[in-house]
Design an enzyme around this catalytic site. Structure first.
Site, PDB file in Angstrom:
ATOM      1  N   LYS A 161       0.823  -1.165  -0.070  1.00 57.37           N
ATOM      2  CA  LYS A 161       0.177  -0.058  -0.033  1.00 57.37           C
ATOM      3  C   LYS A 161       0.860   1.238  -0.111  1.00 57.37           C
ATOM      4  O   LYS A 161       1.707   1.296   0.851  1.00 57.37           O
ATOM      5  CB  LYS A 161      -0.817  -0.022   1.189  1.00 57.37           C
ATOM      6  CG  LYS A 161      -1.475   1.191   1.683  1.00 57.37           C
ATOM      7  CD  LYS A 161      -2.526   0.981   2.592  1.00 57.37           C
ATOM      8  CE  LYS A 161      -2.765   2.199   3.899  1.00 57.37           C
ATOM      9  NZ  LYS A 161      -3.785   1.765   4.753  1.00 57.37           N
ATOM     10  N   LYS A 163       1.263   5.295   0.414  1.00 57.52           N
ATOM     11  CA  LYS A 163       0.506   6.676   0.904  1.00 57.52           C
ATOM     12  C   LYS A 163       0.620   7.552  -0.146  1.00 57.52           C
ATOM     13  O   LYS A 163       1.871   7.741  -1.118  1.00 57.52           O
ATOM     14  CB  LYS A 163       1.216   7.007   2.226  1.00 57.52           C
ATOM     15  CG  LYS A 163       1.014   6.138   3.353  1.00 57.52           C
ATOM     16  CD  LYS A 163      -0.422   6.251   3.881  1.00 57.52           C
ATOM     17  CE  LYS A 163      -0.730   5.620   5.198  1.00 57.52           C
ATOM     18  NZ  LYS A 163      -2.105   5.757   5.770  1.00 57.52           N
ATOM     19  N   ASP A 188      -3.635   4.752  -0.506  1.00 58.02           N
ATOM     20  CA  ASP A 188      -4.133   5.473   0.711  1.00 58.02           C
ATOM     21  C   ASP A 188      -3.931   6.952   0.716  1.00 58.02           C
ATOM     22  O   ASP A 188      -2.729   7.413   0.878  1.00 58.02           O
ATOM     23  CB  ASP A 188      -3.929   4.858   2.048  1.00 58.02           C
ATOM     24  CG  ASP A 188      -4.604   5.263   3.243  1.00 58.02           C
ATOM     25  OD1 ASP A 188      -5.306   6.110   3.062  1.00 58.02           O
ATOM     26  OD2 ASP A 188      -4.489   4.877   4.085  1.00 58.02           O
ATOM     27  N   GLU A 213      -7.909   4.266  -0.893  1.00 50.93           N
ATOM     28  CA  GLU A 213      -8.614   4.265   0.516  1.00 50.93           C
ATOM     29  C   GLU A 213      -8.697   5.726   0.973  1.00 50.93           C
ATOM     30  O   GLU A 213      -7.717   6.620   0.601  1.00 50.93           O
ATOM     31  CB  GLU A 213      -7.509   3.468   1.311  1.00 50.93           C
ATOM     32  CG  GLU A 213      -7.863   3.324   2.783  1.00 50.93           C
ATOM     33  CD  GLU A 213      -6.780   2.672   3.584  1.00 50.93           C
ATOM     34  OE1 GLU A 213      -5.814   2.163   2.835  1.00 50.93           O
ATOM     35  OE2 GLU A 213      -6.798   2.699   4.990  1.00 50.93           O
ATOM     36  N   ASP A 238     -11.960   4.325   5.235  1.00 47.68           N
ATOM     37  CA  ASP A 238     -11.299   4.215   6.590  1.00 47.68           C
ATOM     38  C   ASP A 238     -11.824   5.194   7.309  1.00 47.68           C
ATOM     39  O   ASP A 238     -12.827   4.975   8.182  1.00 47.68           O
ATOM     40  CB  ASP A 238      -9.735   4.444   6.285  1.00 47.68           C
ATOM     41  CG  ASP A 238      -8.758   4.066   7.491  1.00 47.68           C
ATOM     42  OD1 ASP A 238      -9.467   4.121   8.514  1.00 47.68           O
ATOM     43  OD2 ASP A 238      -7.743   4.397   7.438  1.00 47.68           O
ATOM     44  N   LYS A 262     -10.858  -0.844  11.519  1.00 44.60           N
ATOM     45  CA  LYS A 262      -9.762  -0.975  12.857  1.00 44.60           C
ATOM     46  C   LYS A 262     -10.440  -0.882  13.920  1.00 44.60           C
ATOM     47  O   LYS A 262     -11.214   0.239  14.014  1.00 44.60           O
ATOM     48  CB  LYS A 262      -8.902   0.562  12.531  1.00 44.60           C
ATOM     49  CG  LYS A 262      -8.165   0.553  11.071  1.00 44.60           C
ATOM     50  CD  LYS A 262      -7.500   2.119  11.016  1.00 44.60           C
ATOM     51  CE  LYS A 262      -6.611   2.097   9.956  1.00 44.60           C
ATOM     52  NZ  LYS A 262      -6.086   3.441   9.789  1.00 44.60           N
ATOM     53  N   GLY A 290      -4.352  -0.904   9.831  1.00 42.38           N
ATOM     54  CA  GLY A 290      -3.507  -0.755  11.266  1.00 42.38           C
ATOM     55  C   GLY A 290      -3.542   0.658  11.671  1.00 42.38           C
ATOM     56  O   GLY A 290      -3.691   1.635  10.784  1.00 42.38           O
TER      57      GLY A 290
HETATM   58  O1  OSB Z   1      -4.703   5.490   7.360  1.00 36.15           O
HETATM   59  O2  OSB Z   1      -4.393   3.277   7.220  1.00 36.15           O
HETATM   60  C1  OSB Z   1      -4.087   4.388   7.789  1.00 36.15           C
HETATM   61  C2  OSB Z   1      -1.122   4.366  10.202  1.00 36.15           C
HETATM   62  C3  OSB Z   1      -1.585   5.542  11.186  1.00 36.15           C
HETATM   63  C4  OSB Z   1      -2.771   6.016  10.939  1.00 36.15           C
HETATM   64  C5  OSB Z   1      -3.646   5.774   9.745  1.00 36.15           C
HETATM   65  C6  OSB Z   1      -3.258   4.805   8.776  1.00 36.15           C
HETATM   66  C7  OSB Z   1      -1.898   4.076   9.230  1.00 36.15           C
HETATM   67  C8  OSB Z   1      -1.215   3.289   8.135  1.00 36.15           C
HETATM   68  C9  OSB Z   1      -0.358   2.154   8.806  1.00 36.15           C
HETATM   69  O3  OSB Z   1      -1.642   3.257   6.968  1.00 36.15           O
HETATM   70  C10 OSB Z   1      -1.045   0.974   8.852  1.00 36.15           C
HETATM   71  C11 OSB Z   1      -0.211   0.049   9.730  1.00 36.15           C
HETATM   72  O4  OSB Z   1      -0.212  -0.150  10.771  1.00 36.15           O
HETATM   73  O5  OSB Z   1       0.782  -0.720   9.177  1.00 36.15           O
HETATM   74 MG    MG Z   2      -5.944   4.538   5.968  1.00 39.97          MG
END
Ligand code: OSB
Ligand code: MG
Length: 369
Positions: A161, A163, A188, A213, A238, A262, A290
């Site tokens: 994934k 960002k 994401d 996402e 999300d 989550k 996560g």
């Molecule tokens: O948007 O999914 C998210 C981490 C902190 C806050 C938001 C997000 C995330 C991640 C990390 O994308 C996911 C992970 O724990 O590996």
């Molecule tokens: Mg997310």
């Protein structure tokens, strides 16, 4: 049972590398850990909250305060017969779901210990192993991104994934897709775009992504439904799915093709399971997101992801992807098929390194009945 004592602590533990999203950068976790005691049995939970309200409205300090002044005292005055009772007991509390989730999590763990059951058993999980991927933060250059992704793929992760944000979206995604034409890939945006970006985001359609996402606002469902009409890539919500009710709205509006669950975002495991069941009934696949959890939250997320509708790989990487030393004595190792093995130990399955937890605690409060 009646809870007799709640211990709340804020920890600080640096990540192996900083984590950058469209809206913030984090060097380490500032999670809040929760310990409950009743009848000589202990339960532990985690609120994987950040130090500032960049993801949702909560912060480590608001979580500490809610737990101390509102949530722990409320549980002291209620009998809990099943872990799912906590959701009802907290029903009058508005939002503050990460705070709620940390305490609810500790109650599930407590019942696991009291009844000698694993969280997987208590939740009705079915799988022995769950598929996982890795969430890759924004990097300084595309070359650097390709190096980082290569490292994770070499380590055995089969789903990546990325960002994204304006100025770091189409080209980084193209570069990763060209380098690994068949890898499971998704992006994401953490709420950084608006409907004005619809045509721009449609450029992602050519990369065969599993999903995009949360492209739009953190509290939006309506505009996501509009966006989904004009892009082919399935939208995954999300931030804006914070309850079973929000799930129903998203399903009825056809605002998404996928949901990221989550427990921390939705107030706990009871709500997570309800959202899972609603999505299942509506033919919407889910996956476990996560929040860079410590080994405590990670263990519980793996158990949750063993439910049948968790059909896409979770953001539940092995502990070593996050922390050089984690707060547990039994970190997960990645299996060769990009899975983690679901714990069968009682409760969340996490074996705590209590001395280490003490050493990284920056603030601790004890509340008693
Ligand atoms: O948007 O999914 C998210 C981490 C902190 C806050 C938001 C997000 C995330 C991640 C990390 O994308 C996911 C992970 O724990 O590996
Ligand atoms: Mg997310």
């Amino acid at each position: 049972m009646r809870i007799e004592r709640v211990e709340i602590r804020r920890i600080h533990l640096p990540y192996v590398s900083p984590f950058e999203t469209s809206g913030w950068r984090e060097e380490g976790t500032h999670a809040v850990l929760v310990r409950i005691d009743a009848d000589g049995i202990t339960g532990w939970g985690e609120s994987p909250v950040g130090p500032a309200p960049w993801y949702n409205e909560e912060t480590s300090d608001t979580v500490m305060l809610m737990l101390r002044d509102i949530l722990a005292p409320r549980l002291f005055t209620h009998d809990i017969h099943e872990p799912t009772d906590v959701q009802q007991i907290f029903a009058p509390v508005r939002a503050n779901r990460m705070a709620q989730s940390g305490l609810e999590f500790a109650v599930w763990d407590w019942f696991g210990h009291a009844r000698q059951q694993s969280l997987k058993q208590m939740l009705g999980g079915e799988r022995d192993k769950v598929s996982v991927g890795v969430s890759v933060g924004i990097q300084s250059s595309i070359d650097q991104l390709l190096k980082v992704v290569d490292g994770y793929i070499s380590a055995g992760y089969s789903r990546i994934k990325l960002k994204i944000k304006p100025g770091w979206d189409i080209e980084p995604t193209r570069a990763v897709r060209e380098a690994w034409p068949t890898i499971l890939l998704q992006v994401d945006a953490n709420s950084i775009y608006t409907l004005d970006h619809a045509a721009h985001l449609a450029q992602l359609d050519e990369f065969g992504l599993l999903l995009i996402e949360q492209p739009l606002a953190h509290d939006d469902i309506f505009d996501h439904a509009k966006l989904q009409r004009v892009i082919r890539t399935p939208i995954c919500l999300d931030e804006s799915i914070v309850s079973p009710e929000h799930t129903r709205w998203a399903i009825e509006l056809r605002a998404c093709g996928v949901i990221n669950i989550k427990p921390a975002r939705v107030g706990g495991f009871a709500a997570s399971k309800q959202i899972h069941d609603m999505a299942y009934a509506a033919d919407i696949p889910v996956w476990c997101g996560g929040m860079l959890e410590t080994g405590i939250g990670r263990s519980a997320n793996v158990a949750l992801a063993s439910l049948p509708n968790f059909v896409l790989p979770g953001d539940i990487s092995a502990n070593a992807r996050y922390y050089a030393r984690d707060v547990v004595l039994n970190p997960f190792e990645l299996n060769s098929d990009s899975t983690l093995t679901v714990p069968n130990a009682i409760g969340s399955g996490a074996l705590l390194d209590l001395d280490f937890i003490d050493s990284i605690t920056t603030h601790k409060v004890v509340v008693t009945k």
